[in-house]
Write an enzyme that holds these catalytic residues in place. Structure first.
Site, mmCIF file in Angstrom:
data_model
loop_
_atom_site.group_PDB
_atom_site.id
_atom_site.type_symbol
_atom_site.label_atom_id
_atom_site.label_comp_id
_atom_site.label_asym_id
_atom_site.label_seq_id
_atom_site.Cartn_x
_atom_site.Cartn_y
_atom_site.Cartn_z
ATOM 1 N N GLY A 275 0.801 -1.222 0.000
ATOM 2 C CA GLY A 275 0.000 0.000 0.000
ATOM 3 C C GLY A 275 0.829 1.265 0.000
ATOM 4 O O GLY A 275 0.296 2.371 0.101
ATOM 5 N N HIS A 334 5.486 -9.389 -0.642
ATOM 6 C CA HIS A 334 5.933 -8.029 -0.947
ATOM 7 C C HIS A 334 6.990 -7.976 -2.050
ATOM 8 O O HIS A 334 6.837 -7.257 -3.038
ATOM 9 C CB HIS A 334 6.466 -7.364 0.319
#
Length: 572
Positions: A275, A334
């Protein structure tokens, strides 16, 4: 006569439309009746017909029969004091569905420190609808006020959100309720559903369920939720926290169980690190700038470095040493998602599914990683418990060289490095370009040819920035060259506080934007990349190199980079 005719029309419609839609139209008819009655009174018109219609029970009787309800069921539900009913048309425009957000595991650290603050920030900024209700769900015995006090203790307004902060905070807390799950999630989800239904009324209603629970408890919560807590008058979305499984097989089993109860489009696998603005800038910078888009290939890019390091080592004593480790927690989601977003082909559109289609192609194209191209590290135990290392192979540091076997990236090394307890917090993507062919200024840089390498750096930590390293002449007499940075520092350019990544991702869930969330096939493709490495580690054939807290990490990471013609840039 206008009002009776309108009601007559509504009654005729009752046999041709769904019970739910009929109920909504009926409520609208009562609202229009009230408006028309007020108009007649103000203008001195006749109200006798309106009054007779308003007192006529025949329509209400028939509508109750149409909905399959008796009079007691059709009445408005009785709620505890302080609960706001959203089927009141003075509070809720009929065109806007209500929204209920349930945080499962509401008393845990994640919910208290991240999820509830992010929801409040979205509420303050106007991104949540006015007819929203927030539910905390856990097994602790609490009242609504207990939950509100717990939430309030962790809420603050951002620097740019000080105006009316206390007023907004009070409004938010009034919309927050608690549900005691008890010892059986099946009964607990039924209770949650009942309380949500009271809040929502009988018109359109959407629900979001944030499963802030450990992986081992995921299915114990998700399966009863699917059976007992989903709305039938709107959409349902569930948010699942990483890591997504312990092995490829366990992850596959969880995925199969979830897909047996939910559709793929309902599942949002969240990784808060995705994010960050750094990640969104990957596609914006590439696809909206002609100066970069043509350069995004092996023809111009020499190597790509993805670096994520943290100073903190508090989590390593439990989570990383004893359980999942940094590969399952950071690399699987990630790092690989960052590479996929960076390396993907241009998607057909910005639609989430189009972007995820391209990401999964990249993940499937990653060459099997040779164990010789992997460096593992483990943070030394500050307590001096040497025995810990003889029993655990769980790495807290990971570096590797990866290659993508497709036409765009053939031969370009992607060097990744991530670790805990290192010397600085750092998150960046560094793109090093090829040397200029036949560079006539080469001799001016001396023997170190890397000094004239152009670089593009996208950085989130230690501060948000976009940097472009270019060669230029030093002002003055003579011809002396220098490598300088054209920099865009967010703090200098934008006078705003960067929102937390949870705010960004929760807003994406609300909007139905799935491009930063892993789809099931992406999940499987990522496991196929890492499963052989994890197998080697589990077989204890690879011993991690120990490193001290506050250090740069294992020295072998530098030999690995040199092996693939890359020099790590550890400076700011």
């Amino acid at each position: 006569m206008l009002v009776p005719r309108f009601h007559h029309t509504i009654l005729l419609l009752s046999s041709q439309i769904s019970p739910w839609l009929f109920a909504c139209i009926q409520m609208l008819s009562h609202t229009l009746t009230h408006i028309i009655s007020s108009f007649y009174v103000e203008t001195g018109g006749e109200t006798a017909n309106t009054s007779s219609v308003m007192s006529d029970n025949s329509i209400d009787d028939k509508s109750s029969m149409h909905l399959g309800l008796n009079h007691s069921e059709a009445d408005r539900p009785v709620l505890e004091e302080g609960v706001v009913l959203f089927d009141n048309f003075d509070d809720q425009p009929e065109s806007i569905p209500s929204l209920c957000i349930a945080v499962i595991g509401a008393t845990g650290e994640l919910a208290r420190s991240k999820v509830f603050p992010a929801l409040f920030a979205l509420y303050y900024s106007g991104f949540l609808p006015q007819n929203v209700a927030i539910f905390g769900y856990s097994r602790k015995t609490l009242a609504d006020e207990d939950l509100r006090s717990m939430i309030e203790a962790n809420l603050t307004c951002r620097v740019d959100h000080h105006e009316n902060c206390e007023e907004k905070l009070n409004e938010f807390l009034k919309r927050t309720y608690y549900v005691d799950a008890g010892h059986d999630n099946k009964d607990g989800m039924a209770k949650l559903n009942s309380k949500m239904a009271q809040i929502e009324g009988i018109c359109a209603a959407n629900r979001i369920f944030y499963l802030a629970v450990p992986q081992e408890a995921l299915l114990d919560v998700a399966l009863p939720l699917s059976d007992s807590a989903q709305t039938k008058h709107g959409w349902n979305r569930i948010i699942i926290e990483k890591p997504f499984g312990f092995t490829s097989l366990s992850s596959q089993r969880v995925t199969q169980s979830l897909l047996s109860r939910f559709e793929e489009k309902q599942i949002y696998r969240i990784d808060h690190l995705l994010g960050k603005d750094l990640i969104e800038n990957l596609t914006v910078l590439r696809f909206s700038n002609l100066v970069f888009e043509p350069l995004w290939s092996r023809k111009y890019i020499r190597n790509v470095q993805v670096v994520f390091s943290e100073e903190t080592s508090a989590e390593t004593q439990g989570r990383y040493f004893g359980n999942y480790g940094i590969i399952r927690d950071i690399v699987h989601s990630h790092i690989l998602q960052t590479i996929a977003l960076f390396a993907m082909e241009p998607p057909v559109s910005l639609d989430g599914e189009d972007i995820r289609d391209e990401k999964v192609k990249v993940l499937r194209s990653i060459r099997k990683v040779d164990i010789e191209d992997v460096v593992l590290g483990q943070l030394k135990d500050a307590s001096g418990d040497v025995d810990r290392y003889t029993k655990s192979m769980t790495p807290t540091y990971f570096a590797a060289a990866m290659y993508i076997d497709n036409a765009r990236w053939d031969g370009v090394p992607f060097l990744i490095k991530t670790g805990m307890g290192l010397m600085e917090n750092r998150a960046e993507i560094r793109i090093q370009f090829h040397h200029v062919p036949g560079n006539i200024y080469r001799e001016r840089f001396g023997h170190d040819i890397d000094l004239d390498t152009n670089e593009l750096v996208l950085r989130d930590l230690p501060e948000e920035a976009i940097l472009l390293k270019v060669n230029n002449k030093v002002p003055g007499l003579g011809l002396q060259l220098d490598a300088s940075e054209l920099n865009l520092l967010y703090r200098d350019r934008y006078d705003v506080e960067v929102p937390d990544s949870y705010e960004h991702l929760l807003l994406d869930v609300l909007d139905g934007d799935s491009h930063l969330f892993m789809r099931s096939d992406e999940l499987a493709a990522a496991w196929s990349v890492l499963a052989p490495i994890l197998h080697e580690i589990d077989q204890k054939s690879v011993a991690p190199e120990l490193y001290d807290a506050g250090d740069k990490g294992p020295i072998n990471a530098y030999y690995l980079a040199a092996k693939h013609g890359v020099r790590w840039d550890d400076g700011c």
